[in-house]
Enzyme design. Sequence first.
Site, PDB file in Angstrom:
ATOM      1  N   SER A  37       0.852  -1.189   0.000  1.00 51.36           N
ATOM      2  CA  SER A  37       0.000   0.000   0.000  1.00 51.36           C
ATOM      3  C   SER A  37       0.887   1.237   0.000  1.00 51.36           C
ATOM      4  CB  SER A  37      -0.882   0.000   1.256  1.00 51.36           C
ATOM      5  OG  SER A  37      -1.538   1.228   1.442  1.00 51.36           O
ATOM      6  N   TYR A  90      -1.820  -1.387  10.511  1.00 54.68           N
ATOM      7  CA  TYR A  90      -1.939  -1.463   9.057  1.00 54.68           C
ATOM      8  C   TYR A  90      -0.680  -0.915   8.380  1.00 54.68           C
ATOM      9  CZ  TYR A  90      -3.914  -1.172   4.369  1.00 54.68           C
ATOM     10  OH  TYR A  90      -4.131  -1.328   3.028  1.00 54.68           O
TER      11      TYR A  90
END
Length: 277
Positions: free
Chosen positions: A142, A155
Amino acid sequence: MTKYNLAGRTVVITGSTGGLGSSLAVALRSRGANLALLDLDGDAADSQARRLGPAAVARGWAVDVTDLDSVESAVGAAAHHFGRVDVVIASAGIAAVQPLETMHPDLWERIIDVNLSGVWRTFKASLPHVVERRGYLLAVSSMAAFVHSPLNGPYVASKAGVWALCDATRLEVRHHGVGVGSMHPTFFQTPMMDAVQSDPVATTLWRGNRSGLFKMVPLNTVVDAAVVGIEKRSDIIVPSYSNAVAARVPGLIRPLIDRIGFRDNVIPQAIELASQV
């Protein structure tokens, strides 16, 4: 570089029924790839496979990426069914928006287990098959690997870890002719993003993902970049042009370090020594 033709190759996708996994499966099938669709929901993976074609070209398996035996069993079954595994896409992932102060330890461990350790298990289980085909491993990281948002600790930590894991693994397997890439999309429309958009905490942090660094990009932008990246066996895939600098600057020196610090003959020697311990 010669285009890596996907026709007739077998692609394994974990998290196959998610928003990205589903769209990737359609795009890769259109390139002529055979698909091994792995998902926690085995029934959903089976239904997905049937929509994409007969069992000769698409088949689903239930898999839990937090369980190495489960991943090894599914990847082995896919290799037996299709006769080969060429490309593996580690796409399974989860997220939560909570501050460290109030986050339950179980949530931290679950996100790390799925997002980071799940990629490691997927690569671990797949590597013998991919080495045989001199294939390609891809992990979905990401932009969060480079832009570390508050209230998103597990995350961003997991996605930065995936980036580092891919870089390390690439060096370990390059003498086998295997490529390893990480993909770093920004926000894009999926069912997971529907939850983000309805969360007042997330919309406060990222301003509703309407503009600037956190602006959403179309799903097809991410899928197209992924397919092109696989066909190029890219080290890093950044679907959003506006975020390319933030993603690529941290890695500018890495290829130089790889060449100077870890020469081709050193790594196989180290692996051989490690196997004797």
